[in-house]
Write an enzyme that holds these catalytic residues in place. Structure first.
Site, short mmCIF file in Angstrom:
data_model
loop_
_atom_site.label_atom_id
_atom_site.label_comp_id
_atom_site.label_asym_id
_atom_site.label_seq_id
_atom_site.Cartn_x
_atom_site.Cartn_y
_atom_site.Cartn_z
N LYS A 170 0.80 -1.25 0.00
CA LYS A 170 0.00 0.00 0.00
C LYS A 170 0.82 1.29 0.00
O LYS A 170 0.43 2.26 0.65
CB LYS A 170 -0.93 0.02 1.21
N ASP A 206 -5.32 -5.51 10.65
CA ASP A 206 -6.64 -4.83 10.72
C ASP A 206 -7.81 -5.79 10.46
O ASP A 206 -8.89 -5.62 11.03
CB ASP A 206 -6.72 -3.61 9.77
#
Ligand code: GLC
Length: 466
Positions: A170, A206
């Site tokens: 990312k 997450d």
């Protein structure tokens, strides 16, 4: 005669646009094939002998199914993994009806580009600085709080509070972090500052934090998924099949890291020219190929490349792109959601296109909307095929006639795009007969989940010390 000609050419134009966009449509058989390949890679990731070569890494998280109960009190939670970094204070308390209750205070800090792509020391010093600022604001510097860290990257865990970063994803690139113990990097940075102390008790992905926070709402929640800047899922796997960890009893949460699906060629027949350009111009070429088809970090850029293709074929904007549209990254993912949310008067679409230097006709507004829909629908379907793979795998493993399961979900694409959710859920259900699936959205899952698992970890530590 003249009008007839005009109509014919308009009709041809629409056909040509449709032909270009049709590449994004996936048939049910194709989605079944994606699902089958995902299941296959999951198996390979779990097995010791194939793990090394598997693209889907299936990382054990050391979050186990056995409920130990949890501590109550104040916990600090950190959340690093998207464009922002968050610090949270979470009060875990007892509640007569539900057995627990949480209250949170939080603060968001944006991560400067140089901290993301500089050195690991710079990044973790910045994190420690943010924590220090947060503690000052809440007058809590004197307390040594237990801390849960949501760190949303691929980590090979040795225990719940120890694990090395395998590779950044990312857009993060801080040097000197890959291959190192992430909790160690955080502890060192806190030590370097020397103005507060923390007891880091758990580090979770997450997806895991999301699953845990939803589990407290619904005890059938055994899957967590994120569709935001990145895309990933975790689920509860039988311990006996988690070959990387010893032990047979109960279940352990596995972080699939499915974003890397396709990195060993499994998606080659599905990837389009736009996917290849997005990958080649990214910070991590050849990596996270499935994620690059789905997640928010890349969706806007995919649409931009499709629009440029239509311009080059002389099907849009008179064959002329604006200077802004020619710039990489200029078409934001939030534009995709906004354009598809347009109520039909095209105002929203028109406004967005004029901000990037274009003067669209009504038909052009409609074509841009179709391009957005093509990219986001493919993303929803591809993502649905992946989750269907996870759920079918669970049903097969558990040898159940009917699997009843809840999936906790979070992420900006899932929550903010007007139709992603619906198309995604439909695809999952179409591909998973004999499964009864409930989807729930987590609220502040990343932080709450980290704090809740820290509360469990603290309880376990107390029991071990007794
Ligand atoms: C990326 C990360 C993964 C995370 C996901 C969603 O795929 O590698 O760990 O869960 O993004 O944030």
């Amino acid at each position: 005669m003249k009008l007839d000609n005009k109509c014919t050419s308009l009709f041809q134009k629409i056909l040509q646009v449709d032909q270009i966009l049709s590449e994004f449509r996936l048939k049910k058989q194709e989605l079944q094939e994606v699902m089958r390949r995902m299941q296959n890679e999951m198996e390979r990731g779990l097995r010791l002998e194939t793990h090394e070569d598997a693209s889907v890494k299936m990382l054990p998280t050391y979050v186990r199914s056995t409920p130990e109960g949890s501590e109550v009190g104040d916990f600090l939670a950190l959340d690093l993994g998207g464009t922002n970094f968050r610090v949270m204070l979470v009060k875990v308390g007892e509640d007569e009806e539900r057995g627990w209750k949480v209250e949170t205070k939080h603060q968001m800090y944006s991560i400067p580009e140089d901290a993301m792509t500089g050195t690991a020391e710079m990044l973790f010093d910045y994190i420690a600085e943010c924590i220090s600022d947060f503690l000052d604001k809440h007058k809590m510097k004197h307390k040594k709080l237990p801390l849960g860290f949501t760190f949303s990257f691929p980590v090979r865990h040795e225990d719940i509070d120890k694990g090395i970063l395998l590779n950044w994803t990312k857009g993060f690139k801080a040097s000197g972090a890959e291959g190192n113990n992430v909790v160690g990097l955080l502890r060192d940075a806190i030590k370097r500052r020397g103005d507060f102390e923390m007891d880091v008790v758990a580090m979770v992905n997450d997806t895991v934090a999301t699953m845990i926070s939803c589990y407290y709402e619904d005890r059938s929640c055994e899957v967590g998924m994120i569709v935001g800047t990145g895309c990933n899922a975790c689920y509860m796997e039988e311990m006996r099949t988690v070959e990387l960890v010893e032990g047979e009893e109960g279940r352990m949460c596995v972080n699939t890291e499915w974003g890397a699906f396709g990195d060993t060629g499994e998606l080659e027949d599905f990837r389009l020219e736009y996917d290849r350009v997005v990958d080649e111009t990214s910070i991590n070429p050849g990596q996270q190929l499935y994620e690059k088809i789905i997640s928010g970090k890349y969706m806007g850029e995919l649409v931009r490349l499709v629009l440029l293709k239509l311009v080059n074929e002389n099907l849009l904007f008179g064959g002329e792109a604006s200077d802004i549209l020619k710039m990489r990254g200029s078409f934001e993912t939030k534009f995709v959601s906004q354009i598809e949310s347009d109520t039909g008067d095209r105002k929203q679409i028109y406004n967005i296109l004029t901000t990037i230097g274009l003067m669209p006709t009504e038909l052009e507004c409609d074509i841009v909307r179709l391009a957005c829909e093509s990219v986001s629908t493919r993303a929803a379907h591809m993502c649905g095929a992946g989750l269907a793979g996870v759920i079918n795998h669970m049903r097969e493993r558990r040898k159940q006639e009917m699997l009843k399961i809840t999936v906790g979900v979070d992420g900006s694409v899932y929550k903010l795009h007007p139709s992603f959710q619906h198309k995604f859920q439909k695809a999952v259900r179409d591909l998973t007969p004999h499964c009864d699936i409930t989807f729930i959205q987590s609220e502040e899952g990343s932080g709450r989940g980290a704090a809740l698992i820290s509360a469990v970890a603290c309880k376990m530590a107390c029991m071990l010390n007794q």
